[in-house]
Design a protein around this motif. Sequence first.
Motif, short mmCIF file in Angstrom:
data_model
loop_
_atom_site.label_atom_id
_atom_site.label_comp_id
_atom_site.label_asym_id
_atom_site.label_seq_id
_atom_site.Cartn_x
_atom_site.Cartn_y
_atom_site.Cartn_z
N SER A 1 0.82 -1.21 0.00
CA SER A 1 0.00 0.00 0.00
C SER A 1 0.85 1.26 0.00
CB SER A 1 -0.93 0.00 1.22
OG SER A 1 -0.18 0.03 2.42
N LEU A 2 2.02 1.20 0.65
CA LEU A 2 2.90 2.38 0.68
C LEU A 2 3.59 2.61 -0.66
CD1 LEU A 2 4.56 1.94 4.20
CD2 LEU A 2 2.78 3.56 3.55
N SER A 3 3.81 1.54 -1.42
CA SER A 3 4.55 1.67 -2.68
C SER A 3 3.66 1.61 -3.91
CB SER A 3 5.62 0.57 -2.76
OG SER A 3 5.02 -0.71 -2.72
N SER A 4 2.35 1.50 -3.72
CA SER A 4 1.45 1.32 -4.87
C SER A 4 0.37 2.39 -4.90
CB SER A 4 0.82 -0.08 -4.83
OG SER A 4 1.79 -1.09 -4.78
N ARG A 5 0.75 3.62 -4.72
CA ARG A 5 -0.24 4.70 -4.73
C ARG A 5 -0.91 4.84 -6.09
NH1 ARG A 5 0.84 9.71 -0.78
NH2 ARG A 5 1.67 8.57 1.02
N ASP A 6 -0.14 4.69 -7.14
CA ASP A 6 -0.75 4.81 -8.48
C ASP A 6 -1.79 3.72 -8.71
OD1 ASP A 6 0.82 6.99 -9.01
OD2 ASP A 6 2.38 5.85 -10.05
N LEU A 7 -1.49 2.52 -8.23
CA LEU A 7 -2.45 1.42 -8.38
C LEU A 7 -3.72 1.70 -7.58
CD1 LEU A 7 -3.15 -1.42 -9.39
CD2 LEU A 7 -1.94 -2.34 -7.39
N ILE A 8 -3.55 2.20 -6.35
CA ILE A 8 -4.72 2.53 -5.52
C ILE A 8 -5.54 3.64 -6.19
CG2 ILE A 8 -5.43 3.44 -3.28
CD1 ILE A 8 -2.93 2.17 -2.08
N ASN A 9 -4.87 4.67 -6.69
CA ASN A 9 -5.58 5.77 -7.36
C ASN A 9 -6.38 5.26 -8.56
OD1 ASN A 9 -4.43 7.53 -5.54
ND2 ASN A 9 -2.73 8.08 -6.89
N SER A 10 -5.74 4.38 -9.34
CA SER A 10 -6.41 3.87 -10.55
C SER A 10 -7.62 3.00 -10.19
CB SER A 10 -5.40 3.06 -11.38
OG SER A 10 -6.01 2.51 -12.51
N GLN A 11 -7.45 2.09 -9.23
CA GLN A 11 -8.57 1.23 -8.85
C GLN A 11 -9.71 2.04 -8.26
OE1 GLN A 11 -7.15 -1.86 -6.26
NE2 GLN A 11 -5.96 -2.89 -7.88
N LEU A 12 -9.39 2.98 -7.39
CA LEU A 12 -10.42 3.79 -6.76
C LEU A 12 -11.15 4.66 -7.79
CD1 LEU A 12 -11.59 4.27 -3.95
CD2 LEU A 12 -9.96 6.12 -3.65
N ARG A 13 -10.43 5.21 -8.73
CA ARG A 13 -11.06 6.03 -9.77
C ARG A 13 -12.03 5.20 -10.60
NH1 ARG A 13 -11.02 7.15 -14.89
NH2 ARG A 13 -9.53 5.47 -15.27
N ASP A 14 -11.61 3.98 -10.98
CA ASP A 14 -12.48 3.13 -11.79
C ASP A 14 -13.77 2.78 -11.04
OD1 ASP A 14 -10.60 3.18 -13.78
OD2 ASP A 14 -9.67 1.26 -13.21
N VAL A 15 -13.65 2.46 -9.75
CA VAL A 15 -14.83 2.10 -8.97
C VAL A 15 -15.77 3.29 -8.82
CG1 VAL A 15 -15.63 1.36 -6.69
CG2 VAL A 15 -13.65 0.25 -7.73
N LEU A 16 -15.21 4.47 -8.50
CA LEU A 16 -16.04 5.65 -8.31
C LEU A 16 -16.67 6.11 -9.62
CD1 LEU A 16 -13.85 7.73 -5.83
CD2 LEU A 16 -15.85 6.36 -5.30
N ASP A 17 -15.92 6.03 -10.70
CA ASP A 17 -16.46 6.47 -11.99
C ASP A 17 -17.63 5.59 -12.42
OD1 ASP A 17 -16.50 8.13 -14.24
OD2 ASP A 17 -15.35 6.69 -15.40
#
Length: 309
Positions: A131-147
């Motif tokens: 989680s500390l090293s995968s911010r881009d992955l978290i941002n991408s997954q969260l954006r897809d779910v919210l969109d």
Amino acid sequence: MDLTPFFFVGVVIVLAFILGGMSIRIIRPFEKGLVERLGRYQRTLGSGLNLIVPFFDTVQKVDMREIVLDVPPQLVITKDNVGVEVDCIIYCQVTDPVRSRYEISNYIMASTKLAQTNLRNVIGEMELDQSLSSRDLINSQLRDVLDTATDKWGVKVNRVEIQRIDPPVDITEAMSRQMKAEREKRAAILEAEGLKQAAITKAEGYRQSAILEAEGQAEAVRKRADAEKYRQIAVAEGEAQAIGNVFTAIHAGKPDNELITLKYLEMLPKLAEGSANKLFLPYEASGIISALAAMVEGIKTDKTAVPKA
């Protein structure tokens, strides 16, 4: 004079201005206007000057610009049971003013709550290091779910950015010690590599120096050999030329046996030089000795034949 007609004209003009003002709606470039007639959606107004039916139509303005939603910090449990405090920012905008108005009462609050829920879900499936090293992955997954979730509200989520992920203090201290140990380890490895490289470079320098020195010595020996060869060739050529000159001079002078015998006698002392007690003479010397004896006998004969005074 009767003023009643003027009064009615004035009233009509005033009412016309009032009705005209109520019939005009100005929509700014970043807005859309939703016209409701007697509580029912009628149409959508674009930017600029628009006319509506007074007393029957009402206009609800919707801001179409991108807005920023700040999701409040919350405690999230990772997959390896570590509690971290996480917050994020959402960039979204209305794409369909009708659905954003009639499908949900407050899409801003709904988007914020939805982001908090899905943030717990996404990070809960990861370990702390990931989680500390995968911010881009978290941002991408969260954006897809919210969109996907906000599409039916007429809202598009353009970007999600994680602001901070803060582990507990003890975990932070442990990570700091681990990073310090890792840096010290890398420093020691780099220092050892530097010493190794320096030793290799030094040995290579010695090797190259020895090779160059050996090549220099070989070249010097070669030069000396060439010089000695040149000297011997020059001496041999000089001796050959001297012998040739002597041979030519002897044959040109046409010497007789007495001269040859005399020269041979001159050479005998040189032949006798040295520590050897034996002297070997060539076979041809017997003829010279016979000639010498004949010469001596002739001299004696000449002396006997001379008359006494």
